[in-house]
Design a protein around this motif. Structure first.
Motif, PDB file in Angstrom:
ATOM      1  N   LEU A 141       0.856  -1.180   0.000  1.00 49.67           N
ATOM      2  CA  LEU A 141       0.000   0.000   0.000  1.00 49.67           C
ATOM      3  C   LEU A 141       0.894   1.232   0.000  1.00 49.67           C
ATOM      4  CD1 LEU A 141      -2.785   1.360   0.242  1.00 49.67           C
ATOM      5  CD2 LEU A 141      -2.542   1.146   2.733  1.00 49.67           C
ATOM      6  N   ILE A 142       0.719   2.088  -0.998  1.00 48.03           N
ATOM      7  CA  ILE A 142       1.488   3.332  -1.101  1.00 48.03           C
ATOM      8  C   ILE A 142       0.508   4.476  -0.921  1.00 48.03           C
ATOM      9  CG2 ILE A 142       2.857   4.774  -2.658  1.00 48.03           C
ATOM     10  CD1 ILE A 142       3.987   2.160  -3.826  1.00 48.03           C
ATOM     11  N   THR A 143       0.701   5.292   0.137  1.00 49.24           N
ATOM     12  CA  THR A 143      -0.250   6.346   0.475  1.00 49.24           C
ATOM     13  C   THR A 143       0.455   7.678   0.696  1.00 49.24           C
ATOM     14  OG1 THR A 143      -0.133   5.950   2.855  1.00 49.24           O
ATOM     15  CG2 THR A 143      -1.778   4.688   1.620  1.00 49.24           C
ATOM     16  N   ARG A 144      -0.362   8.716   0.696  1.00 50.53           N
ATOM     17  CA  ARG A 144       0.142  10.068   0.949  1.00 50.53           C
ATOM     18  C   ARG A 144      -1.035  10.957   1.326  1.00 50.53           C
ATOM     19  NH1 ARG A 144       5.430  12.564   0.316  1.00 50.53           N
ATOM     20  NH2 ARG A 144       4.975  14.721   0.762  1.00 50.53           N
ATOM     21  N   VAL A 145      -0.806  11.917   2.189  1.00 48.14           N
ATOM     22  CA  VAL A 145      -1.795  12.958   2.472  1.00 48.14           C
ATOM     23  C   VAL A 145      -1.485  14.121   1.541  1.00 48.14           C
ATOM     24  CG1 VAL A 145      -2.683  14.584   4.184  1.00 48.14           C
ATOM     25  CG2 VAL A 145      -2.137  12.228   4.858  1.00 48.14           C
ATOM     26  N   LEU A 146      -2.519  14.589   0.834  1.00 48.72           N
ATOM     27  CA  LEU A 146      -2.359  15.664  -0.149  1.00 48.72           C
ATOM     28  C   LEU A 146      -3.088  16.918   0.305  1.00 48.72           C
ATOM     29  CD1 LEU A 146      -3.041  13.714  -3.488  1.00 48.72           C
ATOM     30  CD2 LEU A 146      -0.853  14.061  -2.313  1.00 48.72           C
ATOM     31  N   TYR A 147      -2.464  18.058   0.021  1.00 46.32           N
ATOM     32  CA  TYR A 147      -3.012  19.377   0.324  1.00 46.32           C
ATOM     33  C   TYR A 147      -3.160  20.153  -0.983  1.00 46.32           C
ATOM     34  CZ  TYR A 147      -1.453  17.879   4.922  1.00 46.32           C
ATOM     35  OH  TYR A 147      -1.270  17.166   6.075  1.00 46.32           O
ATOM     36  N   PRO A 148      -3.855  21.303  -0.950  1.00 44.10           N
ATOM     37  CA  PRO A 148      -4.015  22.066  -2.192  1.00 44.10           C
ATOM     38  C   PRO A 148      -2.679  22.306  -2.906  1.00 44.10           C
ATOM     39  CG  PRO A 148      -5.460  22.961  -0.522  1.00 44.10           C
ATOM     40  CD  PRO A 148      -4.575  21.926   0.165  1.00 44.10           C
ATOM     41  N   GLY A 149      -2.682  22.007  -4.195  1.00 41.02           N
ATOM     42  CA  GLY A 149      -1.490  22.157  -5.017  1.00 41.02           C
ATOM     43  C   GLY A 149      -0.664  20.891  -5.149  1.00 41.02           C
ATOM     44  N   ASP A 150      -0.945  19.884  -4.311  1.00 37.19           N
ATOM     45  CA  ASP A 150      -0.212  18.620  -4.385  1.00 37.19           C
ATOM     46  C   ASP A 150      -0.725  17.766  -5.537  1.00 37.19           C
ATOM     47  OD1 ASP A 150       1.272  19.344  -2.184  1.00 37.19           O
ATOM     48  OD2 ASP A 150       0.194  18.042  -0.777  1.00 37.19           O
ATOM     49  N   VAL A 151       0.179  16.956  -6.084  1.00 33.01           N
ATOM     50  CA  VAL A 151      -0.124  16.083  -7.217  1.00 33.01           C
ATOM     51  C   VAL A 151       0.289  14.657  -6.860  1.00 33.01           C
ATOM     52  CG1 VAL A 151       0.447  15.588  -9.639  1.00 33.01           C
ATOM     53  CG2 VAL A 151       0.225  17.958  -8.864  1.00 33.01           C
ATOM     54  N   PHE A 152      -0.519  13.685  -7.291  1.00 32.40           N
ATOM     55  CA  PHE A 152      -0.218  12.278  -7.043  1.00 32.40           C
ATOM     56  C   PHE A 152      -0.602  11.476  -8.278  1.00 32.40           C
ATOM     57  CE2 PHE A 152      -0.632   8.109  -4.943  1.00 32.40           C
ATOM     58  CZ  PHE A 152       0.462   8.133  -4.089  1.00 32.40           C
ATOM     59  N   VAL A 153       0.171  10.432  -8.574  1.00 30.31           N
ATOM     60  CA  VAL A 153      -0.072   9.600  -9.758  1.00 30.31           C
ATOM     61  C   VAL A 153      -0.518   8.209  -9.333  1.00 30.31           C
ATOM     62  CG1 VAL A 153       0.999   8.513 -11.775  1.00 30.31           C
ATOM     63  CG2 VAL A 153       1.594  10.865 -11.154  1.00 30.31           C
ATOM     64  N   PHE A 154      -1.569   7.709  -9.997  1.00 26.05           N
ATOM     65  CA  PHE A 154      -2.034   6.340  -9.824  1.00 26.05           C
ATOM     66  C   PHE A 154      -1.714   5.589 -11.114  1.00 26.05           C
ATOM     67  CE2 PHE A 154      -5.122   9.019  -7.460  1.00 26.05           C
ATOM     68  CZ  PHE A 154      -4.817   8.597  -6.177  1.00 26.05           C
ATOM     69  N   PRO A 155      -0.767   4.644 -11.082  1.00 25.83           N
ATOM     70  CA  PRO A 155      -0.413   3.910 -12.306  1.00 25.83           C
ATOM     71  C   PRO A 155      -1.593   3.112 -12.874  1.00 25.83           C
ATOM     72  CG  PRO A 155       1.293   3.652 -10.646  1.00 25.83           C
ATOM     73  CD  PRO A 155       0.111   4.289  -9.970  1.00 25.83           C
ATOM     74  N   VAL A 156      -1.558   2.910 -14.157  1.00 24.86           N
ATOM     75  CA  VAL A 156      -2.632   2.223 -14.880  1.00 24.86           C
ATOM     76  C   VAL A 156      -2.975   0.887 -14.221  1.00 24.86           C
ATOM     77  CG1 VAL A 156      -1.070   1.094 -16.536  1.00 24.86           C
ATOM     78  CG2 VAL A 156      -3.452   1.510 -17.170  1.00 24.86           C
ATOM     79  N   ASN A 157      -4.281   0.659 -14.075  1.00 24.28           N
ATOM     80  CA  ASN A 157      -4.871  -0.607 -13.639  1.00 24.28           C
ATOM     81  C   ASN A 157      -4.597  -0.978 -12.187  1.00 24.28           C
ATOM     82  OD1 ASN A 157      -6.667  -2.640 -14.343  1.00 24.28           O
ATOM     83  ND2 ASN A 157      -5.047  -4.093 -14.808  1.00 24.28           N
ATOM     84  N   LEU A 158      -4.012  -0.089 -11.387  1.00 21.91           N
ATOM     85  CA  LEU A 158      -3.811  -0.405  -9.974  1.00 21.91           C
ATOM     86  C   LEU A 158      -5.005   0.087  -9.156  1.00 21.91           C
ATOM     87  CD1 LEU A 158      -0.031   0.283  -9.329  1.00 21.91           C
ATOM     88  CD2 LEU A 158      -1.169  -1.834 -10.001  1.00 21.91           C
ATOM     89  N   ILE A 159      -5.390  -0.699  -8.161  1.00 17.86           N
ATOM     90  CA  ILE A 159      -6.493  -0.317  -7.280  1.00 17.86           C
ATOM     91  C   ILE A 159      -6.053   0.902  -6.478  1.00 17.86           C
ATOM     92  CG2 ILE A 159      -7.880  -1.030  -5.295  1.00 17.86           C
ATOM     93  CD1 ILE A 159      -7.646  -3.918  -6.372  1.00 17.86           C
ATOM     94  N   HIS A 160      -6.902   1.944  -6.495  1.00 19.54           N
ATOM     95  CA  HIS A 160      -6.565   3.179  -5.789  1.00 19.54           C
ATOM     96  C   HIS A 160      -7.828   3.816  -5.203  1.00 19.54           C
ATOM     97  CE1 HIS A 160      -7.447   4.412  -9.952  1.00 19.54           C
ATOM     98  NE2 HIS A 160      -7.815   5.581  -9.452  1.00 19.54           N
TER      99      HIS A 160
END
Length: 199
Positions: free
Chosen positions: A131-150
Motif C-alpha cells: 500500500l502506497i499512500t500520501r496525504v495531499l493538500y491544495p497544489g499537491d499532485v499524485f499519480v495512480f499507475p494504470v490498472n492499480l487499485i486506488h
C-alpha cells in the motif's frame, strides 16, 4: 557470437519491441471526428466538438460514498476521439467523502488537489501488494499507475475538490466493492470467504 548472429539478435529485439504497445493508438491525423460512432469528415468539425462546460459546478456528494466524479471523456467531447486523454472533476464531502477503491484498466491517473485534504493511495501489483499512500493538500499532485487499485478519502473538515487527468479517451472504471459484492446474482459466500480471508 559472430557479427551476423548479433545483427539477427538485435533485429529480433527491435521487431519484438515494435509490437509492444500499452496505450491508446497514435492518431493517424490531427483528430478523428466521430458522430454516433461513425467517422465523419474532419472538415465538418466545429468548436462544439472540442468543448465542455460545467466543471466549475460542484458535484452532489450527498450519496453513500460522499463523492462525485464528473467525467469529461470522448462521450462528452467527441473531439477527444483518438487523442488518448480524459479529465475528471472530483468532489468529496467533509470528513469521510470517499472515492472508493477502484481501477482504470486503460489509464494512468494524475490527480491535483485544489481544495481540502485528501488521504490517497494505491496497492502495487505483482510485486508485494504494498500500500502506497500520501496525504495531499491544495497544489499537491499524485499519480495512480494504470490498472492499480486506488482510492481518495477526504480527511479534512471541509469539502475537497480535485481534478484528474487520465491517459485514455475511454479509461474504464471498475469499483471493486460494487463488482465483487454488488454483482447481479450474488457470488457464492464460500468463494468470497476463501478469496477474501480475514485472518
Amino acid at each position: 557470437m559472430g557479427g551476423g548472429e548479433i545483427l539477427v539478435a538485435i533485429s529480433l529485439l527491435v521487431l519484438a519491441f515494435s509490437f509492444a504497445t500499452g496505450s491508446d493508438p497514435t492518431p493517424f491525423q490531427d483528430f478523428l471526428f466521430v458522430n454516433r460512432m461513425f467517422c465523419e469528415d474532419p472538415k465538418q468539425a466545429t468548436a462544439e466538438d472540442f468543448f465542455f462546460s460545467g466543471l466549475n459546478m460542484p458535484g452532489n456528494t450527498s450519496n453513500q460514498p460522499g463523492s462525485k466524479a464528473t467525467l469529461v471523456n470522448v462521450g462528452q467531447i467527441p473531439g477527444l476521439n483518438s487523442l488518448g486523454i480524459s479529465l475528471a472533476r472530483l468532489d468529496y464531502a467533509p470528513y469521510g467523502g470517499l472515492n472508493p477503491p477502484h481501477t482504470h484498466p486503460r489509464a494512468t491517473e494524475i490527480l491535483v488537489v485544489l481544495e481540502g485534504t485528501l488521504y490517497v493511495g494505491f496497492v502495487t501489483f505483482n510485486q508485494d501488494n504494498r500500500l502506497i499512500t500520501r496525504v495531499l493538500y491544495p497544489g499537491d499532485v499524485f499519480v495512480f499507475p494504470v490498472n492499480l487499485i486506488h482510492f481518495e478519502f477526504n480527511i479534512g473538515k471541509t469539502n475537497a475538490v480535485a481534478f484528474a487527468g487520465l491517459s485514455s479517451q475511454n479509461l474504464g472504471a471498475i469499483a471493486i466493492s460494487n463488482a465483487v459484492f454488488g454483482s447481479e446474482g450474488p457470488i457464492n459466500p464460500d468463494v468470497l470467504a476463501k478469496g477474501f480471508p480475514s485472518g
